[in-house]
Motif scaffolding. Structure first.
Motif, short mmCIF file in Angstrom:
data_model
loop_
_atom_site.label_atom_id
_atom_site.label_comp_id
_atom_site.label_asym_id
_atom_site.label_seq_id
_atom_site.Cartn_x
_atom_site.Cartn_y
_atom_site.Cartn_z
N ILE A 9 34.32 26.31 42.78
CA ILE A 9 33.49 27.29 43.49
C ILE A 9 33.72 28.65 42.86
N VAL A 10 32.65 29.32 42.47
CA VAL A 10 32.78 30.66 41.88
C VAL A 10 32.42 31.69 42.94
N GLY A 11 33.42 32.44 43.41
CA GLY A 11 33.19 33.47 44.42
C GLY A 11 33.72 33.06 45.77
N SER A 12 34.44 33.99 46.43
CA SER A 12 35.05 33.67 47.73
C SER A 12 34.44 34.49 48.86
N GLY A 13 33.19 34.99 48.66
CA GLY A 13 32.50 35.73 49.72
C GLY A 13 31.99 34.77 50.79
N PRO A 14 31.10 35.24 51.65
CA PRO A 14 30.59 34.37 52.71
C PRO A 14 30.03 33.04 52.19
N PHE A 33 37.42 30.25 42.50
CA PHE A 33 37.73 31.35 41.58
C PHE A 33 37.19 32.65 42.15
N GLU A 34 38.06 33.65 42.22
CA GLU A 34 37.64 34.96 42.71
C GLU A 34 38.13 36.01 41.72
N ARG A 35 37.18 36.81 41.22
CA ARG A 35 37.57 37.79 40.19
C ARG A 35 38.43 38.92 40.77
N GLY A 36 38.34 39.15 42.09
CA GLY A 36 39.04 40.28 42.70
C GLY A 36 40.42 39.89 43.24
N HIS A 105 33.76 43.93 53.86
CA HIS A 105 33.46 45.28 54.32
C HIS A 105 32.07 45.42 54.94
N ALA A 106 31.38 44.30 55.10
CA ALA A 106 30.15 44.38 55.89
C ALA A 106 30.52 44.65 57.34
N ASP A 107 29.65 45.41 58.04
CA ASP A 107 29.92 45.59 59.47
C ASP A 107 29.23 44.49 60.27
N GLY A 108 28.55 43.58 59.57
CA GLY A 108 28.23 42.29 60.15
C GLY A 108 27.18 42.20 61.23
N LYS A 109 26.01 42.85 61.04
CA LYS A 109 24.90 42.47 61.92
C LYS A 109 24.39 41.14 61.37
N LEU A 110 24.40 40.12 62.20
CA LEU A 110 24.09 38.79 61.69
C LEU A 110 22.91 38.15 62.43
N PRO A 111 21.69 38.71 62.25
CA PRO A 111 20.53 38.10 62.89
C PRO A 111 20.02 36.90 62.09
N PHE A 254 38.45 35.51 36.67
CA PHE A 254 37.04 35.81 36.37
C PHE A 254 36.42 34.65 35.60
N VAL A 255 35.38 34.07 36.16
CA VAL A 255 34.68 32.98 35.46
C VAL A 255 33.70 33.59 34.47
N LYS A 256 33.88 33.26 33.20
CA LYS A 256 33.04 33.90 32.18
C LYS A 256 31.89 33.00 31.74
N ARG A 296 23.70 36.64 36.38
CA ARG A 296 24.43 37.09 35.18
C ARG A 296 25.23 35.94 34.58
N LEU A 297 25.94 35.20 35.45
CA LEU A 297 26.77 34.10 34.96
C LEU A 297 25.91 32.99 34.35
N LEU A 298 24.76 32.73 34.94
CA LEU A 298 23.87 31.71 34.37
C LEU A 298 23.43 32.14 32.97
N CYS A 525 25.09 28.65 46.28
CA CYS A 525 25.38 28.85 47.71
C CYS A 525 25.50 30.34 48.03
N ASP A 526 24.56 31.14 47.58
CA ASP A 526 24.54 32.54 47.99
C ASP A 526 23.10 32.93 48.27
N SER A 527 22.80 34.23 48.28
CA SER A 527 21.44 34.64 48.68
C SER A 527 20.46 34.68 47.51
N PRO A 538 20.83 39.46 55.04
CA PRO A 538 20.75 38.08 54.51
C PRO A 538 21.94 37.18 54.85
N THR A 539 23.03 37.74 55.40
CA THR A 539 24.29 37.00 55.34
C THR A 539 24.30 35.75 56.21
N LEU A 540 23.80 35.83 57.45
CA LEU A 540 23.83 34.62 58.28
C LEU A 540 22.96 33.53 57.65
C1 LIG Z 1 28.86 48.16 53.94
C2 LIG Z 1 28.11 46.87 53.96
C3 LIG Z 1 27.50 46.48 55.12
C4 LIG Z 1 26.81 45.28 55.14
N1 LIG Z 1 26.28 44.90 56.32
C5 LIG Z 1 25.61 43.75 56.38
C6 LIG Z 1 25.04 43.36 57.60
O1 LIG Z 1 25.16 44.06 58.59
N2 LIG Z 1 24.35 42.20 57.65
C7 LIG Z 1 24.19 41.41 56.54
O2 LIG Z 1 23.55 40.36 56.64
N3 LIG Z 1 24.74 41.75 55.36
C8 LIG Z 1 25.45 42.90 55.26
N4 LIG Z 1 25.99 43.26 54.07
C9 LIG Z 1 25.76 42.40 52.91
C10 LIG Z 1 26.79 41.27 52.80
O3 LIG Z 1 28.03 41.82 52.46
C11 LIG Z 1 26.31 40.29 51.71
O4 LIG Z 1 25.05 39.75 52.08
C12 LIG Z 1 27.27 39.13 51.52
O5 LIG Z 1 28.57 39.57 51.25
C13 LIG Z 1 26.82 38.23 50.37
O6 LIG Z 1 27.66 37.12 50.32
P1 LIG Z 1 27.84 36.24 49.00
O7 LIG Z 1 28.89 35.25 49.29
O8 LIG Z 1 26.52 35.77 48.55
O9 LIG Z 1 28.30 37.26 47.88
P2 LIG Z 1 29.52 38.27 47.83
O10 LIG Z 1 29.96 38.66 49.19
O11 LIG Z 1 29.12 39.34 46.88
O12 LIG Z 1 30.69 37.41 47.19
C14 LIG Z 1 30.68 37.04 45.85
C15 LIG Z 1 32.11 36.98 45.34
O13 LIG Z 1 32.08 36.41 44.04
C16 LIG Z 1 32.99 37.10 43.22
N5 LIG Z 1 32.54 36.93 41.83
C17 LIG Z 1 31.40 37.40 41.27
N6 LIG Z 1 31.32 37.03 40.00
C18 LIG Z 1 32.43 36.32 39.73
C19 LIG Z 1 32.92 35.68 38.56
N7 LIG Z 1 32.23 35.69 37.42
N8 LIG Z 1 34.12 35.04 38.62
C20 LIG Z 1 34.83 35.01 39.79
N9 LIG Z 1 34.41 35.62 40.92
C21 LIG Z 1 33.22 36.25 40.89
C22 LIG Z 1 32.91 38.53 43.70
O14 LIG Z 1 34.06 39.26 43.34
C23 LIG Z 1 32.75 38.35 45.21
O15 LIG Z 1 33.99 38.36 45.87
C24 LIG Z 1 26.70 44.46 53.99
C25 LIG Z 1 27.33 44.87 52.83
C26 LIG Z 1 28.01 46.07 52.81
C27 LIG Z 1 28.64 46.48 51.53
#
Ligand SMILES: Cc1cc2nc3c(=O)[nH]c(=O)nc-3n(C[C@H](O)[C@H](O)[C@H](O)COP(=O)(O)OP(=O)(O)OC[C@H]3O[C@@H](n4cnc5c(N)ncnc54)[C@H](O)[C@@H]3O)c2cc1C
Ligand code: SF4
Length: 555
Positions: A9-14, A33-36, A105-111, A254-256, A296-298, A525-527, A538-540
């Motif tokens: 899995i590339v990325g540890s976000g939502p 894998f998480e680059r951060g 760091h999203a404040d998380g409105k999740l409609p 970092f996955v290159k 970008r990675l693709l 598995c992202d937006s 988009p997050t929910l």
């Molecule tokens: C201040 C703020 C408020 C927000 N509020 C809301 C809100 O209210 N409602 C809402 O729906 N959304 C909100 N968002 C948006 C929300 O944060 C994103 O929609 C969500 O984080 C996207 O999730 P994701 O998993 O697709 O990507 P990300 O959260 O961006 O996670 C991707 C992860 O992949 C890692 N990554 C990227 N490339 C590589 C690589 N090559 N190798 C290894 N790791 C890699 C990144 O470091 C990152 O940690 C907000 C964002 C911010 C900044």
């Protein structure tokens, strides 16, 4: 050939955390894998969370505590191809690069999106210059996954409070949290004018939930990590995945490149914190790097589909501010506690305004009732000397400024896209993501139509003045003394599109399960697969899609 893991899995976000949770629950082994860096969870004992977030403006805003540092990992931007290779290098719509990604760091409105958001072309019809399409799935397909996502992340809300909400199979897992005073004032005014504000469904615990405490409304929500883990960031999902014993989380990795042979992904090449490159193999690769880094990675992996990166969408933000005479205490509380959806409905008046603008229809977006700046941000804006002290005491920004942000629907355009910058490299020496983005005139017309309605609400609330601007700011916008260039990059952190999903491999990059048409053991598995953006965060929806896609992959 034996592989190291079932799934990389590339990325540890939502998105990535959700995939990890679903896949490990189905018995699959995963490496994330998480680059951060990791500030979220103890990797040796995932029952323990880390407590490294704090209410510290300098740490988060100036020192890039959550990353990325835009000097080391810049992006580039231009409005159109005619601008040349780029007009800006540095920060472009950054989401954090840290364990938990933007969820931290999203404040998380999740409609949820509405039913008609999934069939825009059928419901509203085409628009010249835009690539409006229906999604290959409908709301009914996603509803069970929305319900699961709300439970997994922990969403507080009130079913039935929003008359425009889509149908739902059950209540929210938690009741809404305490309202912010500023939102109570603006909501009452909106109601008097016939609008329908409601407590925003929010990924912050209103009561203790899933082993984490209730939010204490510290006020440092958007752009900060939660010091007490009351936020519905991906911590719950990651913790469960790690506790299964089938997940390994690798921060600073970092996955290159995805290694592809004969139309199948074999694994990935990744760079460790010392700059060394390694290879990891797996049966499948899940891409959850976010809607900018996934394309970008693709492209870095040599993938050729001509639509990779196209149809990049943000939200076109209409920003209406005003000054209320009473003290609002808006620097406490979750950044937004109330929203209204009225401007998402394409009614007869909106259609008439569209005709006047030469468009078939216009659609706005969710309106967030918010306020507040934090003390250091405020102090930087005031003049020095005795006047500074006076202004800090009076606090026009922190204690009297209210604002609406309309997250306006941004139409997809093939010319708005992410590609690889031909010259600018990141700290690893790899080409950075370049954004080419200019709003469609739909967004401008919608903003011009809805802005005065938002100002009317502030006037009704008793504002001494109200002004509207937008992000991106436009040529001719003189509100900030003609400095429109400083704001031409959209401020929105809602980033979608770029690997459109669909049934036809000629007009889409992946299928409805997120599988790349060209390399089917790579699943997104992202937006980035969203065909259209909707006027909602988009997050929910991406978490619901990630559950659906990961479950299909596991089976
Ligand atoms: C201040 C703020 C408020 C927000 N509020 C809301 C809100 O209210 N409602 C809402 O729906 N959304 C909100 N968002 C948006 C929300 O944060 C994103 O929609 C969500 O984080 C996207 O999730 P994701 O998993 O697709 O990507 P990300 O959260 O961006 O996670 C991707 C992860 O992949 C890692 N990554 C990227 N490339 C590589 C690589 N090559 N190798 C290894 N790791 C890699 C990144 O470091 C990152 O940690 C907000 C964002 C911010 C900044
Ligand atoms: S407002 Fe609540 S959820 Fe947000 S950071 Fe503070 S305690 Fe956490």
């Amino acid at each position: 050939m034996s592989r190291d893991f079932d799934v990389i899995i590339v990325g540890s976000g939502p998105g990535g955390s959700t995939a990890a949770d679903v896949l490990t629950a189905a018995g699959r082994s995963v490496v994330i894998f998480e680059r951060g860096r990791n500030h979220l969870i103890d990797l040796d004992d995932p029952n323990q969370l880390k407590y490294e977030y704090s209410n510290d403006e300098i740490k988060f805003w100036s020192r890039h505590f959550l990353g990325p540092d835009p000097w080391l990992e810049p992006r580039t931007f231009r409005l159109r191809e005619e601008d040349g290779e780029r007009i800006h290098v540095g920060e472009v719509n950054n989401l954090p690069a840290t364990v938990g990604g933007g969820g931290v760091h999203a404040d998380g409105k999740l409609p949820r999106f509405r039913e008609d958001d999934f069939r825009m072309l059928t419901e509203l019809g085409p628009v010249d210059g835009a690539t409006v399409v229906d999604w290959p799935i409908g709301y009914d397909d996603l509803e069970p996954f929305y319900a699961e996502a709300e439970k997994a992340v922990g969403v507080a809300g009130e079913a039935g409070a929003n008359p425009f909400a889509p149908w739902r199979s059950g209540p929210y897992p938690m009741p809404p949290g305490a309202p912010m005073y500023c939102a109570v004032v603006t909501s009452a005014a909106a109601e008097r004018l016939g609008f329908h504000p409601y407590p925003a469904p929010t990924g912050c615990n209103s009561v203790p939930y899933d082993g984490r405490p209730a939010c204490n409304n510290c006020g440092f929500c958007a752009y900060y990590g939660c010091p007490i883990h009351a936020k519905g960031d991906p911590v719950a999902l990651l913790r469960r995945a790690l506790l299964s014993g089938r997940a390994e989380l690798r921060p600073d990795a970092f996955v290159k490149r995805i290694v592809v042979q004969n139309g199948r992904a074999e694994g990935v090449e990744w760079i460790d914190v010392a700059g060394e490159t390694h290879v990891e193999t797996a049966e499948h690769v899940v891409l959850a790097a976010g809607a900018m880094e996934t394309p970008r990675l693709l492209l870095l992996s040599g993938m050729q589909h001509p639509m990779i990166g196209q149809n990049l969408m943000f939200h076109f933000q209409t920003l209406t501010f005003g000054h209320l005479p009473m003290r609002l205490h808006a620097h406490k509380g979750r950044a937004v506690t109330h929203t209204h959806d009225d401007h998402i409905i394409v009614d007869d008046a909106a259609k008439a305004a569209a005709r006047e603008a030469g468009l078939p229809w216009i659609k706005g977006g969710l309106v967030e009732h918010g306020a507040a700046a934090h003390p250091l941000l405020e102090s930087k804006l005031y003049p020095w000397g005795p006047e500074h002290k006076e202004m800090m005491r009076e606090s026009p920004m922190r204690d009297h400024l209210v604002g609406f942000t309309m997250q306006g629907e941004d139409l997809p355009q093939a010319t708005n896209r992410v590609d690889l910058d031909p010259e600018i490299r990141d700290i690893h020496g790899l080409p950075v993501a370049r954004t080419t983005y200019h709003p469609h005139r739909h967004e401008l017309a919608a903003s011009a139509y809805y802005g005065p309605k938002l100002e009317a609400i502030l006037a009704e609330a008793g504002a001494t003045w109200a002004r509207t601007t937008s992000s991106p700011r436009l040529e001719g916008d003189t509100i900030f003394g003609g400095l429109w260039k400083m704001g031409m990059i959209p401020a929105s952190r809602h980033i979608v599109g770029t690997t459109r999903m669909g049934t036809d491999p000629a007009t889409s990059v992946c299928d409805e399960w997120g599988r790349l048409h060209d390399v089917p053991n790579v699943v997104i598995c992202d937006s980035s697969p969203f065909p259209t953006g909707a006027g909602y965060g988009p997050t929910l929806t991406l978490v619901a899609l990630a559950i659906r896609n990961a479950r299909a992959l596991a089976s």
